[in-house]
Design an enzyme around this catalytic site. Structure first.
Site, PDB file in Angstrom:
ATOM      1  N   CYS A   2       0.852  -1.197   0.000  1.00 51.06           N
ATOM      2  CA  CYS A   2       0.000   0.000   0.000  1.00 51.06           C
ATOM      3  C   CYS A   2       0.884   1.242   0.000  1.00 51.06           C
ATOM      4  O   CYS A   2       2.073   1.177   0.244  1.00 51.06           O
ATOM      5  CB  CYS A   2      -0.892  -0.006   1.241  1.00 51.06           C
ATOM      6  SG  CYS A   2      -1.871  -1.487   1.351  1.00 51.06           S
ATOM      7  N   ARG A  27       2.658   1.519  -7.836  1.00 55.17           N
ATOM      8  CA  ARG A  27       2.730   0.371  -6.903  1.00 55.17           C
ATOM      9  C   ARG A  27       1.523  -0.530  -7.062  1.00 55.17           C
ATOM     10  O   ARG A  27       1.451  -1.588  -6.450  1.00 55.17           O
ATOM     11  CB  ARG A  27       2.787   0.885  -5.466  1.00 55.17           C
ATOM     12  CG  ARG A  27       3.976   1.746  -5.146  1.00 55.17           C
ATOM     13  CD  ARG A  27       3.728   2.538  -3.867  1.00 55.17           C
ATOM     14  NE  ARG A  27       3.659   1.663  -2.701  1.00 55.17           N
ATOM     15  CZ  ARG A  27       4.676   1.484  -1.870  1.00 55.17           C
ATOM     16  NH1 ARG A  27       5.802   2.111  -2.090  1.00 55.17           N
ATOM     17  NH2 ARG A  27       4.585   0.691  -0.830  1.00 55.17           N
ATOM     18  N   TRP A  74      -3.385  -1.890  -1.925  1.00 53.32           N
ATOM     19  CA  TRP A  74      -3.201  -3.076  -2.779  1.00 53.32           C
ATOM     20  C   TRP A  74      -3.658  -4.219  -1.890  1.00 53.32           C
ATOM     21  O   TRP A  74      -2.945  -4.643  -0.976  1.00 53.32           O
ATOM     22  CB  TRP A  74      -1.735  -3.205  -3.179  1.00 53.32           C
ATOM     23  CG  TRP A  74      -1.372  -4.517  -3.799  1.00 53.32           C
ATOM     24  CD1 TRP A  74      -0.872  -5.619  -3.166  1.00 53.32           C
ATOM     25  CD2 TRP A  74      -1.505  -4.898  -5.170  1.00 53.32           C
ATOM     26  NE1 TRP A  74      -0.674  -6.655  -4.055  1.00 53.32           N
ATOM     27  CE2 TRP A  74      -1.043  -6.243  -5.291  1.00 53.32           C
ATOM     28  CE3 TRP A  74      -1.955  -4.266  -6.309  1.00 53.32           C
ATOM     29  CZ2 TRP A  74      -1.041  -6.934  -6.507  1.00 53.32           C
ATOM     30  CZ3 TRP A  74      -1.938  -4.952  -7.522  1.00 53.32           C
ATOM     31  CH2 TRP A  74      -1.486  -6.266  -7.604  1.00 53.32           C
ATOM     32  N   ASN A 100       0.155   0.372   6.277  1.00 56.32           N
ATOM     33  CA  ASN A 100       0.759  -0.514   5.272  1.00 56.32           C
ATOM     34  C   ASN A 100       1.407  -1.633   6.071  1.00 56.32           C
ATOM     35  O   ASN A 100       2.205  -1.376   6.964  1.00 56.32           O
ATOM     36  CB  ASN A 100       1.811   0.257   4.457  1.00 56.32           C
ATOM     37  CG  ASN A 100       2.399  -0.589   3.345  1.00 56.32           C
ATOM     38  OD1 ASN A 100       1.859  -1.643   3.015  1.00 56.32           O
ATOM     39  ND2 ASN A 100       3.494  -0.143   2.779  1.00 56.32           N
ATOM     40  N   GLY A 101       1.014  -2.881   5.796  1.00 56.34           N
ATOM     41  CA  GLY A 101       1.610  -4.011   6.529  1.00 56.34           C
ATOM     42  C   GLY A 101       0.518  -5.003   6.917  1.00 56.34           C
ATOM     43  O   GLY A 101      -0.571  -4.989   6.352  1.00 56.34           O
ATOM     44  N   GLU A 487       8.472 -20.703 -22.118  1.00 53.38           N
ATOM     45  CA  GLU A 487       8.446 -19.402 -21.430  1.00 53.38           C
ATOM     46  C   GLU A 487       9.617 -18.524 -21.857  1.00 53.38           C
ATOM     47  O   GLU A 487       9.459 -17.321 -22.091  1.00 53.38           O
ATOM     48  CB  GLU A 487       8.440 -19.620 -19.916  1.00 53.38           C
ATOM     49  CG  GLU A 487       8.490 -18.368 -19.077  1.00 53.38           C
ATOM     50  CD  GLU A 487       7.340 -17.400 -19.316  1.00 53.38           C
ATOM     51  OE1 GLU A 487       6.358 -17.770 -19.988  1.00 53.38           O
ATOM     52  OE2 GLU A 487       7.458 -16.244 -18.861  1.00 53.38           O
ATOM     53  N   LYS A 491       9.199 -14.847 -23.523  1.00 50.12           N
ATOM     54  CA  LYS A 491       9.838 -13.645 -22.956  1.00 50.12           C
ATOM     55  C   LYS A 491      10.609 -12.914 -24.048  1.00 50.12           C
ATOM     56  O   LYS A 491      10.510 -11.717 -24.221  1.00 50.12           O
ATOM     57  CB  LYS A 491      10.790 -14.026 -21.820  1.00 50.12           C
ATOM     58  CG  LYS A 491      10.115 -14.433 -20.533  1.00 50.12           C
ATOM     59  CD  LYS A 491       9.504 -13.314 -19.742  1.00 50.12           C
ATOM     60  CE  LYS A 491       8.100 -12.952 -19.984  1.00 50.12           C
ATOM     61  NZ  LYS A 491       7.016 -13.866 -19.881  1.00 50.12           N
ATOM     62  N   GLU A 494       8.326 -11.366 -26.882  1.00 44.16           N
ATOM     63  CA  GLU A 494       7.357 -10.302 -26.555  1.00 44.16           C
ATOM     64  C   GLU A 494       8.030  -8.991 -26.161  1.00 44.16           C
ATOM     65  O   GLU A 494       7.398  -7.940 -26.218  1.00 44.16           O
ATOM     66  CB  GLU A 494       6.373 -10.738 -25.474  1.00 44.16           C
ATOM     67  CG  GLU A 494       6.936 -10.950 -24.102  1.00 44.16           C
ATOM     68  CD  GLU A 494       5.825 -11.255 -23.081  1.00 44.16           C
ATOM     69  OE1 GLU A 494       4.710 -10.738 -23.183  1.00 44.16           O
ATOM     70  OE2 GLU A 494       6.109 -12.057 -22.180  1.00 44.16           O
ATOM     71  N   HIS A 510      11.757 -33.544 -35.762  1.00 45.24           N
ATOM     72  CA  HIS A 510      10.471 -33.650 -36.480  1.00 45.24           C
ATOM     73  C   HIS A 510      10.158 -32.364 -37.238  1.00 45.24           C
ATOM     74  O   HIS A 510       9.001 -32.055 -37.481  1.00 45.24           O
ATOM     75  CB  HIS A 510       9.346 -33.972 -35.479  1.00 45.24           C
ATOM     76  CG  HIS A 510       9.544 -35.267 -34.784  1.00 45.24           C
ATOM     77  ND1 HIS A 510       9.293 -36.491 -35.378  1.00 45.24           N
ATOM     78  CD2 HIS A 510      10.034 -35.550 -33.551  1.00 45.24           C
ATOM     79  CE1 HIS A 510       9.601 -37.463 -34.533  1.00 45.24           C
ATOM     80  NE2 HIS A 510      10.045 -36.932 -33.419  1.00 45.24           N
ATOM     81  N   LYS A 609      -0.957  -5.443 -20.311  1.00 42.38           N
ATOM     82  CA  LYS A 609      -0.638  -6.251 -19.133  1.00 42.38           C
ATOM     83  C   LYS A 609      -1.761  -7.240 -18.841  1.00 42.38           C
ATOM     84  O   LYS A 609      -1.523  -8.345 -18.415  1.00 42.38           O
ATOM     85  CB  LYS A 609      -0.405  -5.354 -17.919  1.00 42.38           C
ATOM     86  CG  LYS A 609       0.007  -6.106 -16.659  1.00 42.38           C
ATOM     87  CD  LYS A 609       1.290  -6.894 -16.854  1.00 42.38           C
ATOM     88  CE  LYS A 609       1.632  -7.753 -15.664  1.00 42.38           C
ATOM     89  NZ  LYS A 609       2.727  -8.700 -15.983  1.00 42.38           N
TER      90      LYS A 609
END
Ligand code: AGP
Length: 614
Positions: A2, A27, A74, A100-101, A487, A491, A494, A510, A609
């Site tokens: 947060c 954030r 968040w 925050n926490g 993957e 990466k 993209e 093949h 995103k």
């Protein structure tokens, strides 16, 4: 994750708070709010969604005031909602607090406060704090916060204001960063100096268990202590000058969010395990399992639906769950699954994997599964996201906001979460025994192993320099490393726009082998595992045709060095955990290639995103 910002001085507080909250946007957040004190008393305004919504909400308010606090949330516990947004206020709405926490003993504190007559409106841990301050407030806000925090277990960065002690902000930290900003006749408090850089570059970072009292004239701090004399000392002597520009601070000194997030993986891997492994390392606890024990115990089939990187993580899950759980598991592209009239029987669990929790195809696949009677679970990073809310149960990754479009830290957290689920189900059927404890032990070593890989980033950077002008790349792996090959290729393509394909290594003959020339670099994930000998054969096939080979190999394997052009070593680990380690050099390779090619690493062309459209 947060964000906190506070101001006390001679200026209108709201524009300063809103500007600070906008600075904290990177954030990630799902709700926000402000509280300020003026001659009419305390005012608290909150909103769900973007800061812009809060700004519009405030337009309707006559807001005059020179002391106030703001917060972006968040969500980690409790859905994103107006009730759960900060600031939280006491029963009489005279005290407002942002935090925050995590307050670990919040259940106990809430019960005792409710018995004393306090009324709660949210289901957050934070709200217990403001009622504790209310309980101890007798005119001195710093005394009240001091006493309140002495009852708290957990981590906090906290700031509080009160209309009955109106000319100050009291703040304190333990475990969550908090700094005070020093101005002329004005002072600031923030969880992230990016929020106040337009006003001051002189800051003092609070230490753990340090409490600060901010007025427009001064800032004094002392140690949190429940009783006795508290001596407060002026902090100006400790002031530091912030050299960074705002943009740098948001990225904590990294050039791109993606780079920062790659380096956050030791921490994000700890977060996904936090509270889910017994201290003695013999047991795994997942909330979803206790909520859905009966259904999960009777499972006869698992389907994993996902897209992109989440699909790759799901493939690792398929290998693990089938190997250890011995029930059929299939990973499905959500976009295909939703339209092909899949067979979903009784005792089938469908796991929707999604970083954002908003991917349209994955959400549609989840709904299709639910409609057909499947048990639906989610593995998401964003708390309160649509997929997480619509699934019957789930696992949150707690990786923190992933801002870079290319997913990195969430991929490794997804695999770790699947590990925890696999171990838990495996132990449930009583076959695991000692082996499960060994797997848990190996999983707990992974964050440090990832850290050791990250410390050798320069070697990858040099590789990127050699291959940055390549037009094509092949990524090959077998077994658990086949999803990593996919993957690694994703990466690279993209963010650097180099065409890259991932294949099971045995598939080379093949078709893809027709592509091998000296201009075709081939990345082999060739760790010492059950398929190592076969991989060596595939490497020979490439070398025999002049291809360039980059191998990701197990530390200590000197044999492979003679057979390839470049080798990057990773620590030894049980096969199912290798993907978390072998993907790190591939993430770094893609990142550095993209940087060297001048690409927009955090916002690659044509990509978003979260793909919330079909
Ligand atoms: C991963 O780097 C890509 N950005 C993309 O493939 C992503 O994994 C995919 O869109 C799924 O997103 P989700 O995990 O938020 O559902």
């Amino acid at each position: 994750m947060c964000g906190i910002v506070g101001y006390v001085g001679n200026k209108e507080v709201l524009p300063i708070l809103l500007e600070g909250l906008e600075r904290l946007e990177y954030r990630g957040y799902d709700s926000a709010g402000v509280a300020f004190v003026n001659p009419e008393g305390l005012k608290c305004v909150k909103s769900v969604g973007k800061i812009e919504t809060l700004r519009r909400t405030l337009e309707g308010h006559q807001c005059k005031g020179m002391v106030g606090i703001g917060h972006t949330r968040w969500a980690t516990h409790g859905l994103p909602s107006l009730e759960n947004a900060h600031p939280h206020v006491d029963c009489h709405q005279k005290i407002a607090l942002v935090h925050n926490g995590i307050i670990e003993n919040h259940d106990f504190l809430r019960l005792s406060l409710e018995k004393e007559g306090h009324h709660f409106v949210s289901n957050t841990d934070t709200e217990v704090l403001v009622h504790l301050v209310e309980k101890y407030f007798h005119g001195d806000l710093s005394d009240a916060l001091n006493r309140a925090l002495s009852e708290v277990e957990g981590a906090y960065g906290v700031a509080v204001v009160s209309q009955d002690d109106p000319c100050k902000i009291v703040a304190a930290r333990f475990g969550s960063p908090l700094a005070v900003g020093l101005g002329e006749g004005e002072h600031f408090v923030t969880s992230d100096v990016a929020a106040i850089l337009n006003h001051t570059r002189k800051v003092v970072y609070l230490k753990d268990r340090e409490l600060a009292v901010l007025t427009k004239e001064k800032v004094e701090t002392g140690s949190i202590s429940p009783i006795g004399d508290r001596c407060y000392v002026d902090v100006h002597m400790r002031a530091e000058e912030i050299e960074w520009e705002v943009d740098k601070i948001e990225k904590k000194g990294y050039r791109h969010f993606m780079h920062k997030e790659i380096h956050e993986q030791p921490a994000s891997l700890l977060n996904v395990m936090r509270g889910r492994i017994d201290p003695d390392g013999t047991n795994v606890r997942l909330g979803v399992f206790s909520e859905k024990r009966e259904e999960l115990e009777g499972l006869r089939r698992i389907l994993i639906v996902a897209c992109g990187t989440s699909w790759h993580a799901g493939l690792v899950g398929e290998y693990m769950l089938e190997e250890y759980e011995r029930i059929p598991v299939e990973v499905e592209y959500a976009s295909e699954f939703r339209y092909r009239k899949p067979i979903i029987e009784e005792d089938t669990a469908v796991i929707a994997m999604s970083q954002s929790g908003e991917t349209a195809d994955t959400l549609a696949a989840l709904r299709e599964s639910k409609k057909n009677g499947a048990i639906t679970l989610s593995i998401c990073n964003v708390v309160g996201s649509t997929i997480a809310r619509e699934a019957e149960g789930g696992i949150y990754l707690h990786a923190g906001p992933e801002i870079g479009v290319a997913s990195t830290k969430v991929f490794t957290s997804q695999i770790a979460a699947l590990h925890l689920l696999t171990i838990l189900l495996w132990m449930r059927n009583g076959r695991a025994g000692e082996a499960a404890s060994n797997m848990i032990k190996a999983l707990r070593e992974v964050p440090e192993q990832v850290d050791s890989i990250l410390h050798r980033e320069k070697q990858i950077e040099d590789l990127a320099q050699l291959y940055k002008d390549s037009e094509n790349f092949l990524y090959l792996g077998r077994g658990y490393n086949f999803p990593v090959a996919l993957e690694g290729a994703l990466k690279l393509k993209e963010i650097s726009y180099i065409h890259a394909e991932g294949y099971p290594a045995a598939e080379l003959k093949h078709g893809p082998i027709a592509l091998i020339t000296k201009d075709m670099p081939v990345v082999f994930i060739a760790t010492r595992d059950s398929t190592y000998g076969k991989i060596l054969g595939n490497i020979e096939e490439v070398k025999a045709r002049g291809g360039k080979v980059i191998a990701i190999a197990t530390a200590g394997d000197t044999d492979i060095r003679k057979k390839v052009d470049h080798v990057f070593y990773i620590p030894e680990a049980p096969e199912p955990l290798t993907p978390i380690l072998s993907v790190i050099p591939l993430q770094l390779l893609a990142y550095h290639m993209a940087v060297l090619r001048g690409c927009d690493v955090d916002k690659p062309r044509n990509l978003a995103k979260s793909v919330t459209v079909e």
